[in-house]
Design an enzyme around this catalytic site. Structure first.
Site, PDB file in Angstrom:
ATOM      1  N   ASP A  13       1.007  -0.951   0.072  1.00  0.00           N
ATOM      2  CA  ASP A  13      -0.081  -0.126   0.106  1.00  0.00           C
ATOM      3  C   ASP A  13       0.911   1.293   0.500  1.00  0.00           C
ATOM      4  O   ASP A  13       2.020   0.702  -0.102  1.00  0.00           O
ATOM      5  CB  ASP A  13      -1.289  -0.073   1.675  1.00  0.00           C
ATOM      6  CG  ASP A  13      -0.402  -0.216   2.684  1.00  0.00           C
ATOM      7  OD1 ASP A  13       1.232   0.460   2.591  1.00  0.00           O
ATOM      8  OD2 ASP A  13      -1.155   0.157   3.672  1.00  0.00           O
ATOM      9  N   CYS A  70       2.980  -3.769   3.891  1.00  0.00           N
ATOM     10  CA  CYS A  70       2.289  -2.063   3.833  1.00  0.00           C
ATOM     11  C   CYS A  70       2.724  -1.516   5.468  1.00  0.00           C
ATOM     12  O   CYS A  70       3.727  -2.198   6.158  1.00  0.00           O
ATOM     13  CB  CYS A  70       0.800  -2.809   4.774  1.00  0.00           C
ATOM     14  SG  CYS A  70       0.331  -3.705   6.127  1.00  0.00           S
ATOM     15  N   GLY A  71       2.177  -0.693   6.341  1.00  0.00           N
ATOM     16  CA  GLY A  71       2.735   0.150   7.526  1.00  0.00           C
ATOM     17  C   GLY A  71       3.994  -0.166   8.295  1.00  0.00           C
ATOM     18  O   GLY A  71       4.805  -0.418   8.659  1.00  0.00           O
ATOM     19  N   THR A  72       2.462  -1.651   8.733  1.00  0.00           N
ATOM     20  CA  THR A  72       3.072  -2.491   9.822  1.00  0.00           C
ATOM     21  C   THR A  72       3.392  -3.627   9.898  1.00  0.00           C
ATOM     22  O   THR A  72       4.118  -4.844   9.787  1.00  0.00           O
ATOM     23  CB  THR A  72       2.297  -2.825  11.276  1.00  0.00           C
ATOM     24  OG1 THR A  72       0.989  -3.338  10.574  1.00  0.00           O
ATOM     25  CG2 THR A  72       1.146  -1.264  11.685  1.00  0.00           C
ATOM     26  N   GLY A  73       2.697  -4.380   8.981  1.00  0.00           N
ATOM     27  CA  GLY A  73       2.666  -5.839   7.555  1.00  0.00           C
ATOM     28  C   GLY A  73       1.967  -6.121   8.255  1.00  0.00           C
ATOM     29  O   GLY A  73       1.131  -7.678   7.846  1.00  0.00           O
ATOM     30  N   HIS A 103      10.538 -24.128   8.827  1.00  0.00           N
ATOM     31  CA  HIS A 103       9.335 -24.751  10.145  1.00  0.00           C
ATOM     32  C   HIS A 103       7.980 -24.757   8.961  1.00  0.00           C
ATOM     33  O   HIS A 103       7.138 -25.322   9.035  1.00  0.00           O
ATOM     34  CB  HIS A 103       9.562 -24.191  10.987  1.00  0.00           C
ATOM     35  CG  HIS A 103      10.758 -24.833  12.168  1.00  0.00           C
ATOM     36  ND1 HIS A 103      10.522 -25.056  13.101  1.00  0.00           N
ATOM     37  CD2 HIS A 103      12.067 -25.241  12.002  1.00  0.00           C
ATOM     38  CE1 HIS A 103      11.572 -25.587  13.632  1.00  0.00           C
ATOM     39  NE2 HIS A 103      12.173 -25.973  12.956  1.00  0.00           N
ATOM     40  N   ARG A 114       6.615   1.224   7.719  1.00  0.00           N
ATOM     41  CA  ARG A 114       7.390   1.778   8.961  1.00  0.00           C
ATOM     42  C   ARG A 114       7.401   1.092  10.222  1.00  0.00           C
ATOM     43  O   ARG A 114       7.608   1.886  11.117  1.00  0.00           O
ATOM     44  CB  ARG A 114       5.267   1.961   9.607  1.00  0.00           C
ATOM     45  CG  ARG A 114       5.117   3.522   7.917  1.00  0.00           C
ATOM     46  CD  ARG A 114       3.425   3.740   8.862  1.00  0.00           C
ATOM     47  NE  ARG A 114       2.924   4.403   7.398  1.00  0.00           N
ATOM     48  CZ  ARG A 114       1.580   4.690   7.580  1.00  0.00           C
ATOM     49  NH1 ARG A 114       1.113   4.326   8.698  1.00  0.00           N
ATOM     50  NH2 ARG A 114       1.331   5.893   6.686  1.00  0.00           N
ATOM     51  N   HIS A 138       7.719 -31.271  10.302  1.00  0.00           N
ATOM     52  CA  HIS A 138       6.706 -29.214   9.836  1.00  0.00           C
ATOM     53  C   HIS A 138       5.714 -30.097   8.116  1.00  0.00           C
ATOM     54  O   HIS A 138       5.327 -28.340   8.503  1.00  0.00           O
ATOM     55  CB  HIS A 138       7.658 -28.896   9.156  1.00  0.00           C
ATOM     56  CG  HIS A 138       9.341 -28.618  10.536  1.00  0.00           C
ATOM     57  ND1 HIS A 138       8.385 -28.278  11.758  1.00  0.00           N
ATOM     58  CD2 HIS A 138      10.324 -28.322  11.106  1.00  0.00           C
ATOM     59  CE1 HIS A 138       9.668 -28.167  12.236  1.00  0.00           C
ATOM     60  NE2 HIS A 138      11.308 -28.390  12.149  1.00  0.00           N
TER      61      HIS A 138
END
Ligand code: RB5
Length: 152
Positions: A13, A70-73, A103, A114, A138
């Site tokens: 974004d 994105c900003g934070t993910g 894993h 960000r 796994h």
């Protein structure tokens, strides 16, 4: 190691547009074939739309791997993990990136524009691309959570 012709789909974004451009450049340097689905500027957009684009392509098998920013993910990873066969890993650190491959066989890497800087992001992408899945127990665990969709 170079992944000539290895294909990858990438999207972000506005909040992570600058980081996406840096990562796109890094992937080009590695000789990778990139599908950049946008966004293409810092004008405000909804991360959901770009998360859907990348996740659809990975979920349907059109692309084996994707990168979302994105900003934070956080938003991107929430969207991506709604898609069947998508194992999106929010990795704002190297250890998580490596373990998400070893894993969890993560097929979408998510980072926060960000949260981390360019150099760390490049290192995370490098490690994520170069680390193989451990398989074995796994794989059995992944099969288990793949069945969740049939349970609900
Ligand atoms: C956009 O302001 C921001 O909400 C978005 O980039 C992301 O961080 C959402 O999870």
């Amino acid at each position: 190691m170079h992944e000539n012709k290895t294909q990858i789909v990438i999207g972000s974004d506005h909040a992570a547009y600058q980081l996406k451009e840096k990562i796109r450049q890094y992937l080009i340097e590695r000789g990778m074939d990139i599908n950049d689905v946008g966004t293409y500027s810092e004008d405000s957009v909804d991360y959901v739309d770009f998360g859907i684009k990348v996740s659809t392509m990975v979920s349907t098998g059109k692309y084996e791997r994707g990168i979302l920013l994105c900003g934070t993910g956080l938003g991107m990873s929430m969207v991506a993990n709604k898609f069947p066969h998508v194992r999106a890993a929010l990795c704002n650190g190297l250890f998580s990136a490596i373990m998400s491959r070893r894993h969890n066989n993560s097929n979408i890497l998510v980072m926060g524009g960000r949260v981390i800087g360019e150099e760390l992001a490049r290192q995370i992408v490098k490690a994520w691309l170069e680390t193989a899945f451990d398989g074995g127990r796994h794989q059995l665990r992944i099969k288990k959570f793949d069945r969740i969709e049939e349970m609900v």
